[in-house]
Design a protein around this motif. Structure first.
Motif, PDB file in Angstrom:
ATOM      1  N   PHE A   1      40.714  39.397  36.602  1.00 18.26           N
ATOM      2  CA  PHE A   1      41.570  38.564  35.892  1.00 18.26           C
ATOM      3  C   PHE A   1      40.557  37.529  35.082  1.00 18.26           C
ATOM      4  O   PHE A   1      39.584  37.067  35.606  1.00 18.26           O
ATOM      5  CB  PHE A   1      42.511  37.886  36.754  1.00 18.26           C
ATOM      6  N   ILE A   2      41.162  37.410  33.795  1.00 20.76           N
ATOM      7  CA  ILE A   2      40.197  36.465  32.879  1.00 20.76           C
ATOM      8  C   ILE A   2      41.181  35.061  32.556  1.00 20.76           C
ATOM      9  O   ILE A   2      42.325  35.292  31.994  1.00 20.76           O
ATOM     10  CB  ILE A   2      39.920  37.175  31.697  1.00 20.76           C
ATOM     11  N   SER A   3      40.503  34.082  33.068  1.00 20.19           N
ATOM     12  CA  SER A   3      41.355  32.791  32.605  1.00 20.19           C
ATOM     13  C   SER A   3      41.481  32.413  31.154  1.00 20.19           C
ATOM     14  O   SER A   3      40.540  33.023  30.448  1.00 20.19           O
ATOM     15  CB  SER A   3      40.773  31.551  33.481  1.00 20.19           C
ATOM     16  N   PRO A   4      42.261  31.267  30.790  1.00 17.44           N
ATOM     17  CA  PRO A   4      42.348  31.046  29.347  1.00 17.44           C
ATOM     18  C   PRO A   4      40.923  30.561  28.923  1.00 17.44           C
ATOM     19  O   PRO A   4      40.474  30.528  27.843  1.00 17.44           O
ATOM     20  CB  PRO A   4      43.332  29.908  29.589  1.00 17.44           C
ATOM     21  N   GLU A   5      39.975  29.968  30.034  1.00 13.04           N
ATOM     22  CA  GLU A   5      38.824  29.554  29.472  1.00 13.04           C
ATOM     23  C   GLU A   5      37.628  30.668  29.442  1.00 13.04           C
ATOM     24  O   GLU A   5      36.508  30.426  29.267  1.00 13.04           O
ATOM     25  CB  GLU A   5      38.326  28.619  30.729  1.00 13.04           C
ATOM     26  N   GLY A   6      38.136  31.888  29.882  1.00 15.23           N
ATOM     27  CA  GLY A   6      37.027  33.022  29.776  1.00 15.23           C
ATOM     28  C   GLY A   6      36.459  33.363  31.036  1.00 15.23           C
ATOM     29  O   GLY A   6      35.735  34.091  31.129  1.00 15.23           O
TER      30      GLY A   6
ATOM     31  N   ILE B   1      50.634  48.670  42.277  1.00 16.22           N
ATOM     32  CA  ILE B   1      51.709  49.964  42.662  1.00 16.22           C
ATOM     33  C   ILE B   1      52.952  49.715  41.422  1.00 16.22           C
ATOM     34  O   ILE B   1      53.545  50.852  41.133  1.00 16.22           O
ATOM     35  CB  ILE B   1      52.033  49.699  43.950  1.00 16.22           C
ATOM     36  N   THR B   2      53.460  48.540  41.250  1.00 11.24           N
ATOM     37  CA  THR B   2      54.649  48.326  40.290  1.00 11.24           C
ATOM     38  C   THR B   2      54.335  48.880  39.086  1.00 11.24           C
ATOM     39  O   THR B   2      55.166  48.996  38.103  1.00 11.24           O
ATOM     40  CB  THR B   2      55.277  47.114  40.501  1.00 11.24           C
ATOM     41  N   GLY B   3      53.045  48.877  38.469  1.00 13.56           N
ATOM     42  CA  GLY B   3      53.004  48.918  37.148  1.00 13.56           C
ATOM     43  C   GLY B   3      52.737  47.562  36.380  1.00 13.56           C
ATOM     44  O   GLY B   3      52.667  47.423  35.150  1.00 13.56           O
ATOM     45  N   LEU B   4      53.048  46.361  37.149  1.00 16.99           N
ATOM     46  CA  LEU B   4      53.068  45.133  36.370  1.00 16.99           C
ATOM     47  C   LEU B   4      51.357  44.562  36.159  1.00 16.99           C
ATOM     48  O   LEU B   4      51.166  44.033  35.243  1.00 16.99           O
ATOM     49  CB  LEU B   4      53.684  44.073  37.128  1.00 16.99           C
ATOM     50  N   ASN B   5      50.395  45.169  36.908  1.00 14.03           N
ATOM     51  CA  ASN B   5      49.147  44.622  36.962  1.00 14.03           C
ATOM     52  C   ASN B   5      48.314  46.019  37.055  1.00 14.03           C
ATOM     53  O   ASN B   5      47.687  46.321  37.875  1.00 14.03           O
ATOM     54  CB  ASN B   5      48.668  43.820  38.281  1.00 14.03           C
ATOM     55  N   PRO B   6      48.061  46.600  35.878  1.00 14.05           N
ATOM     56  CA  PRO B   6      47.169  47.782  35.759  1.00 14.05           C
ATOM     57  C   PRO B   6      45.622  47.560  36.273  1.00 14.05           C
ATOM     58  O   PRO B   6      45.328  46.486  35.898  1.00 14.05           O
ATOM     59  CB  PRO B   6      47.008  48.117  34.315  1.00 14.05           C
ATOM     60  N   PRO B   7      45.284  48.582  37.029  1.00 12.26           N
ATOM     61  CA  PRO B   7      44.004  48.357  37.369  1.00 12.26           C
ATOM     62  C   PRO B   7      42.881  48.339  36.251  1.00 12.26           C
ATOM     63  O   PRO B   7      43.061  48.716  35.088  1.00 12.26           O
ATOM     64  CB  PRO B   7      43.526  49.531  38.319  1.00 12.26           C
ATOM     65  N   SER B   8      41.918  47.428  36.604  1.00 16.67           N
ATOM     66  CA  SER B   8      40.575  47.333  35.716  1.00 16.67           C
ATOM     67  C   SER B   8      39.951  48.699  35.628  1.00 16.67           C
ATOM     68  O   SER B   8      39.151  49.213  34.653  1.00 16.67           O
ATOM     69  CB  SER B   8      39.854  46.170  35.696  1.00 16.67           C
ATOM     70  N   SER B   9      39.878  49.414  36.611  1.00 17.78           N
ATOM     71  CA  SER B   9      39.172  50.506  37.039  1.00 17.78           C
ATOM     72  C   SER B   9      39.883  51.295  38.081  1.00 17.78           C
ATOM     73  O   SER B   9      40.367  50.618  38.968  1.00 17.78           O
ATOM     74  CB  SER B   9      37.518  50.382  37.091  1.00 17.78           C
ATOM     75  N   GLY B  10      39.519  52.377  38.180  1.00 17.78           N
ATOM     76  CA  GLY B  10      40.184  53.440  39.284  1.00 17.78           C
ATOM     77  C   GLY B  10      41.397  53.963  38.936  1.00 17.78           C
ATOM     78  O   GLY B  10      41.901  53.795  37.722  1.00 17.78           O
ATOM     79  N   SER B  11      42.083  54.352  39.932  1.00 18.72           N
ATOM     80  CA  SER B  11      43.587  55.024  39.454  1.00 18.72           C
ATOM     81  C   SER B  11      44.656  54.749  40.779  1.00 18.72           C
ATOM     82  O   SER B  11      44.318  54.562  41.666  1.00 18.72           O
ATOM     83  CB  SER B  11      43.458  56.383  39.488  1.00 18.72           C
ATOM     84  N   VAL B  12      45.870  54.554  40.208  1.00 14.73           N
ATOM     85  CA  VAL B  12      47.125  54.398  41.095  1.00 14.73           C
ATOM     86  C   VAL B  12      47.903  55.200  40.751  1.00 14.73           C
ATOM     87  O   VAL B  12      48.292  55.380  39.713  1.00 14.73           O
ATOM     88  CB  VAL B  12      47.674  52.748  40.841  1.00 14.73           C
TER      89      VAL B  12
END
Length: 258
Positions: free
Chosen positions: A15-20, A56-67
């Motif tokens: 996750f990347i915050s607004p401040e980077g 799992i819901t698809g709301l947060n796609p992984p940065s790497s790997g597979s679901v």
């Protein structure tokens, strides 16, 4: 042999915050849940439990790997997935039966049929007589019954639950745990249940997965030998339950100590 319902393979999520600032919530995380299984996940705050559900819901796609869900990569929101949140996901301006019927209506059922289905589910969760009450007129436990009816009426094949009973008192929580197991035993959806409560995880699950502190990784996994159907209150006093609780706490305490 059971088919795989949910499969996360070597998943990481940033996750990347607004401040980077970059925060790694999960790292090389893998989890498999078979059809009809009840998997409980415990871990310290910030270990990525809720992030796992989001992937799992698809709301947060992984940065790497597979679901994958039922062997297919997760793309968008899957209508086969039901979600019960910690906060009550009810419409405060709608009464009980309208809250429960809204899901089938959104899925294309005509309103009359949807209300008939809702009436049956309101009865099944023990809210007969409260069909026309509004959420503010209900206790916390009754609102959770509404939430369960809202979810089960859509007959999800996968049920994701994010600390749904954490705000309830001890007695009401035990009743709702039994209610959940009763409904689940009829439909046998594949469940991923996130909780901070070790005893709740053991009482409900077929398996308990322990996550490390963030970035979350699987630290250990325990098969639960308690028989089903299972009485939550009575199960807590068995020697197997107490032994498992001690084992899981031993794994978890190093992760929560500062």
């Amino acid at each position: 042999m059971k088919k795989v319902a949910i499969e996360l393979t070597n998943v990481s999520r940033k996750f990347i915050s607004p401040e980077g600032k970059v925060t790694l919530a999960l790292k090389d995380f893998s989890l498999t849940v078979n059809e009809g299984d009840f998997c409980a996940i415990v871990g310290p705050t910030g270990c990525g439990k809720s992030t796992t559900l989001g992937m799992i819901t698809g709301l947060n796609p992984p940065s790497s790997g597979s679901v994958k869900v039922f062997g297919k990569p997760v793309v968008g929101i899957d209508p086969n997935i039901g979600f019960v949140f910690q906060a009550d996901a009810v419409f405060p301006w709608k009464n009980v039966i309208d809250n429960v019927s809204i899901g089938p209506i959104f899925r294309g059922k005509d309103p009359k049929t949807a209300r008939e289905m809702a009436g049956e589910w309101v009865r099944r969760v023990g809210l007969s007589g409260f069909e026309y009450h509004f959420p503010h007129q209900l206790s916390g436990g009754m609102r959770k019954r509404v939430a369960l009816a809202q979810t089960f009426i859509n007959e999800p094949k996968i049920l994701l639950m994010d600390e749904p009973f954490s705000a309830l008192d001890v007695q009401t929580r035990a009743l709702m745990q039994d209610e959940l197991l009763g409904l689940w035993s009829e439909k046998k959806a594949s469940v991923v249940f996130v909780t901070h409560d070790i005893e709740e995880a053991i009482a409900l699950g077929d398996r308990v997965v322990v996550l490390s502190k963030g970035p979350g990784m699987v630290k250990s996994s325990y098969e639960i030998p308690l028989t089903r159907p299972r009485d939550v209150s009575e199960a807590r006093y068995s020697s197997e339950f107490i032994h498992l609780s001690k084992q899981i706490w031993s794994d978890l305490k190093d992760e929560v100590q500062i």
